[in-house]
Design a protein around this motif. Structure first.
Motif, PDB file in Angstrom:
ATOM      1  N   GLU A 150      -9.155 -10.781 -20.365  1.00  9.73           N
ATOM      2  CA  GLU A 150      -8.861  -9.423 -20.832  1.00  9.73           C
ATOM      3  C   GLU A 150      -8.046  -8.663 -19.780  1.00  9.73           C
ATOM      4  N   GLU A 151      -8.383  -8.879 -18.512  1.00 13.03           N
ATOM      5  CA  GLU A 151      -7.612  -8.244 -17.429  1.00 13.03           C
ATOM      6  C   GLU A 151      -6.167  -8.734 -17.454  1.00 13.03           C
ATOM      7  N   ILE A 175     -14.883  -2.020  -7.163  1.00  9.33           N
ATOM      8  CA  ILE A 175     -14.650  -2.962  -8.264  1.00  9.33           C
ATOM      9  C   ILE A 175     -15.960  -3.232  -9.018  1.00  9.33           C
ATOM     10  N   ASN A 233       0.829  -1.220   0.000  1.00  7.00           N
ATOM     11  CA  ASN A 233       0.000   0.000   0.000  1.00  7.00           C
ATOM     12  C   ASN A 233       0.856   1.260   0.000  1.00  7.00           C
ATOM     13  N   LYS A 236      -4.435  -7.334 -20.821  1.00  3.73           N
ATOM     14  CA  LYS A 236      -4.147  -5.884 -20.762  1.00  3.73           C
ATOM     15  C   LYS A 236      -3.348  -5.524 -19.507  1.00  3.73           C
ATOM     16  N   HIS A 237      -2.963  -6.513 -18.727  1.00  3.49           N
ATOM     17  CA  HIS A 237      -2.128  -6.317 -17.526  1.00  3.49           C
ATOM     18  C   HIS A 237      -2.806  -5.465 -16.449  1.00  3.49           C
ATOM     19  N   THR A 238      -4.131  -5.478 -16.410  1.00  2.00           N
ATOM     20  CA  THR A 238      -4.814  -4.714 -15.360  1.00  2.00           C
ATOM     21  C   THR A 238      -5.012  -5.544 -14.092  1.00  2.00           C
ATOM     22  N   LEU A 288     -11.307   4.408  -9.677  1.00  2.00           N
ATOM     23  CA  LEU A 288     -11.257   3.061  -9.106  1.00  2.00           C
ATOM     24  C   LEU A 288     -10.134   2.960  -8.074  1.00  2.00           C
ATOM     25  N   PHE A 289      -8.954   3.442  -8.450  1.00  2.00           N
ATOM     26  CA  PHE A 289      -7.804   3.277  -7.551  1.00  2.00           C
ATOM     27  C   PHE A 289      -7.853   4.247  -6.368  1.00  2.00           C
ATOM     28  N   LEU A 313      -1.739  -5.590  -7.033  1.00  2.00           N
ATOM     29  CA  LEU A 313      -0.748  -4.815  -6.276  1.00  2.00           C
ATOM     30  C   LEU A 313      -1.397  -3.677  -5.484  1.00  2.00           C
ATOM     31  N   SER A 314      -2.705  -3.534  -5.626  1.00  2.00           N
ATOM     32  CA  SER A 314      -3.433  -2.512  -4.856  1.00  2.00           C
ATOM     33  C   SER A 314      -3.885  -3.159  -3.528  1.00  2.00           C
ATOM     34  N   PRO A 315      -4.523  -2.387  -2.648  1.00  2.00           N
ATOM     35  CA  PRO A 315      -4.971  -2.996  -1.383  1.00  2.00           C
ATOM     36  C   PRO A 315      -6.102  -4.019  -1.549  1.00  2.00           C
ATOM     37  N   ALA A 316      -6.682  -4.135  -2.738  1.00  2.00           N
ATOM     38  CA  ALA A 316      -7.801  -5.080  -2.926  1.00  2.00           C
ATOM     39  C   ALA A 316      -7.322  -6.523  -2.742  1.00  2.00           C
ATOM     40  N   ASN A 353       4.160  -3.044 -18.160  1.00  2.00           N
ATOM     41  CA  ASN A 353       3.000  -3.917 -18.039  1.00  2.00           C
ATOM     42  C   ASN A 353       1.902  -3.358 -17.150  1.00  2.00           C
ATOM     43  N   ARG A 403      -2.821  -7.488 -12.802  1.00  2.00           N
ATOM     44  CA  ARG A 403      -1.572  -7.297 -12.053  1.00  2.00           C
ATOM     45  C   ARG A 403      -1.653  -6.019 -11.206  1.00  2.00           C
ATOM     46  N   VAL A 404      -2.184  -4.951 -11.815  1.00  2.00           N
ATOM     47  CA  VAL A 404      -2.267  -3.677 -11.099  1.00  2.00           C
ATOM     48  C   VAL A 404      -3.263  -3.782  -9.934  1.00  2.00           C
ATOM     49  N   LEU A 405      -4.372  -4.474 -10.189  1.00  2.00           N
ATOM     50  CA  LEU A 405      -5.356  -4.668  -9.114  1.00  2.00           C
ATOM     51  C   LEU A 405      -4.738  -5.458  -7.961  1.00  2.00           C
ATOM     52  N   PHE A 436      -0.918 -13.395 -11.739  1.00  2.00           N
ATOM     53  CA  PHE A 436      -0.032 -12.483 -12.448  1.00  2.00           C
ATOM     54  C   PHE A 436       0.164 -12.979 -13.862  1.00  2.00           C
ATOM     55  N   ASP A 437      -0.082 -12.049 -14.848  1.00  2.00           N
ATOM     56  CA  ASP A 437      -0.075 -12.419 -16.247  1.00  2.00           C
ATOM     57  C   ASP A 437       1.265 -13.001 -16.672  1.00  2.00           C
ATOM     58  N   TYR A 477      -7.542   2.692  -2.705  1.00  2.00           N
ATOM     59  CA  TYR A 477      -6.526   3.184  -1.755  1.00  2.00           C
ATOM     60  C   TYR A 477      -7.131   4.120  -0.696  1.00  2.00           C
TER      61      TYR A 477
END
Lengths: 282, 236
Positions: free
Chosen positions: B72-73, B11, A78, B76-78, A101-102, B84-87, A86, B80-82, B235-236, A106
């Motif tokens: 698709e997630e 989400i 966090n 498009k590498h999304t 969304l982010f 790495l978030s607090p989710a 990527n 991975r980003v999700l 992770f993609d 956060y």
């Protein structure tokens, strides 16, 4: 000085291929740390391990003082922002919707969206759909997203690779401001001038090993041949080695009023890398 | 990490905004209703008529759409980003599945209204079985999406599997192949159709308890399988 990242004897293998060969480095709090190397040298693998996307084969990695190899608590993520090649975006959504969304994930106030879009020079495009944006604009949106939660540690993988010079300068300014406000930055780049302008210290990685690590100035001095280029009225450009004969020659030019310019010959970071690895950075 | 309603809602909100702009989702939602209207004009009996939109919704509107959205997630590498978030994994999976589930339920409800069967209390068991099967198909869709590297790969690898679930119970008896019929008899869709037929004939829970158990087992197995694969392939 406190270390934000501590890496000891880090080794990573993929089958029979060893990607990282017992590398060691620290990243100090508040610095911009450059991690430079050619494609396939181990940069991305290192970032993935530091951000808990990959497990390591051997060694120790501490981030914010936490041994991330022996924890199941990933709350330290966090405090981290990540921008890599990527880092994807939701293409059917607008820039604002992507960031909204982010913000919610956060728990950041929505007013922060306008602040970060201003920092990356995209405020006027916040209603645009991501699929309509150029590559450079998308890169700025992903950077804005990485900055949303004011991370203590920011990983930037080629942050300006798709940007024009004007936007590159704008991003550099934003990164300097962010760094001045206390964010530690871990930067990988192929752009040597970018590394030289931004980084407090630089590590060169090649074939999974760190071949040099120091400040840009120390690296240049360390690998300098201590020669000097002089330009004189009659002889034009001349390279002179700094020994007794060379110094006498320069004195002579000065006494005779022939000396037009004088520069020490320090290698560029690119030159140093070629010297260390026998290859180039691309 | 505790489940956060705020992150879950964020989400879901994102999924909704994305789904209503996704032509594939809209098409997969519209097709079962169109088929129901079409087959109704052909004068089919309520049980068979209802089974078509239900099978289509489970295999396509739920599983295939979920698989496409997850892949698709990844592509498009999304995702991975999700991650790495607090989710958390649960928040992401529940958030992604919620809209698929909602669309599927609405489409089946519209189909039921179109067919207009005489509803009795025994239909509650059928609703429960449908909801269990829906959860199972969304889990299978998620697994297909996680295994696929691209949306195109989802169509190539996932679609045949889902078609077996959808058309297997309809066509296996026609092929008169004992081996195929045995395999199809284990499919949850086969049991759902059987239960639907029994209920529309006026039979009670005792006639469908075997079908209920089959779907319950499939659902109970698919959820942990989905979570395990998610942790391995996120992770993609």
């Amino acid at each position: 000085m406190e270390n934000i990242i501590e890496v000891k004897q880090l080794m990573k293998s993929f089958g029979s291929k060893t990607a990282l060969k017992h590398i060691e480095f620290n990243v100090r709090k508040g610095e911009i740390f450059g991690f430079l190397g050619p494609s396939g040298s181990g940069k991305t693998t290192t970032i993935k391990i530091l951000t808990s996307q990959l497990t390591l084969s051997a060694g120790e990695v501490h981030v914010f003082g936490k041994d991330i190899t022996r924890t199941k608590d990933f709350s330290h993520l966090n405090r981290i922002g990540i921008l890599t090649d990527n880092s994807g975006l939701y293409e059917r959504l607008s820039v604002y919707d992507n960031l909204e969304l982010f913000c919610k994930l956060y728990d950041v106030p929505l007013k922060r969206i306008d602040e970060v879009l201003g920092e990356v020079n995209l405020l006027q495009d916040k209603k645009a759909l991501v699929k309509q944006l150029s590559k450079g604009m998308r890169q700025r949106v992903t950077l804005a997203r990485a900055l949303l939660h004011k991370p203590d540690l920011l990983f930037l993988d080629e942050p300006t690779s798709a940007l024009d010079p004007k936007n590159t300068l704008h991003i550099h300014d934003s990164l300097r401001k962010l760094n001045a406000a206390g964010t530690t930055i871990f930067l990988t780049t192929h752009d040597m001038s970018e590394a030289e302008q931004l980084c407090d210290r630089i590590a060169f990685i090649h074939e999974g090993e760190i071949s040099a690590l120091d400040t840009p100035q120390n690296l240049r001095l360390m690998y300098s041949d201590h020669s000097i280029t002089v330009v004189t009225e009659h002889n034009g450009k001349e390279i002179i080695v700094q020994d007794a004969a060379g110094i006498e020659k320069i004195n002579e030019y000065m006494v005779n009023g022939q000396l037009q310019s004088i520069h020490s010959n320090e290698p560029t970071l690119g030159d140093i890398f070629v010297k260390l690895t026998g290859g180039n950075l691309q | 990490m505790t489940f956060s309603m705020r992150r879950f809602q964020a989400i879901v909100q994102k999924e909704w905004k994305d789904a209503i702009k996704n032509p594939q989702v809209l098409l997969m939602a519209a097709m079962p209703i169109m088929f129901t209207l079409l087959f109704q004009r052909m004068g089919m009996e309520a049980g068979i008529l209802l089974s078509m939109p239900i099978l289509f919704v489970l295999s396509m509107t739920a599983a295939f759409v979920q698989a496409s959205m997850v892949s698709e997630e990844k592509e498009k590498h999304t995702l991975r980003v999700l991650m790495l978030s607090p989710a958390s994994a649960i928040e992401i999976l529940f958030g992604k599945s919620f809209i698929t589930m909602l669309i599927s339920i609405v489409v089946v409800a519209i189909s039921v209204v179109v067919v207009g069967p005489t509803l009795t209390m025994d239909y509650l068991w059928l609703v429960l079985m449908f909801l269990l099967a829906l959860i199972m198909f969304i889990a299978i869709g998620t697994i297909i999406g996680l295994i696929s590297r691209t949306v195109q790969e989802t169509s190539i690898s996932g679609l045949p599997v889902l078609l077996i679930f959808m058309v297997g119970p309809m066509f296996a008896p026609m092929l008169k192949n004992e081996f195929l019929e045995t395999i199809v008899s284990y499919l949850p869709t086969d049991h759902l159709i059987h239960a639907l037929t029994e209920i529309t004939k006026g039979n009670g829970f005792s006639a469908i308890q075997g079908d209920f158990l089959n779907i319950l087992i499939w659902t109970a197995l698919s959820i942990p399988a989905c979570l395990i694969i998610y942790r391995k392939r996120r992770f993609d």
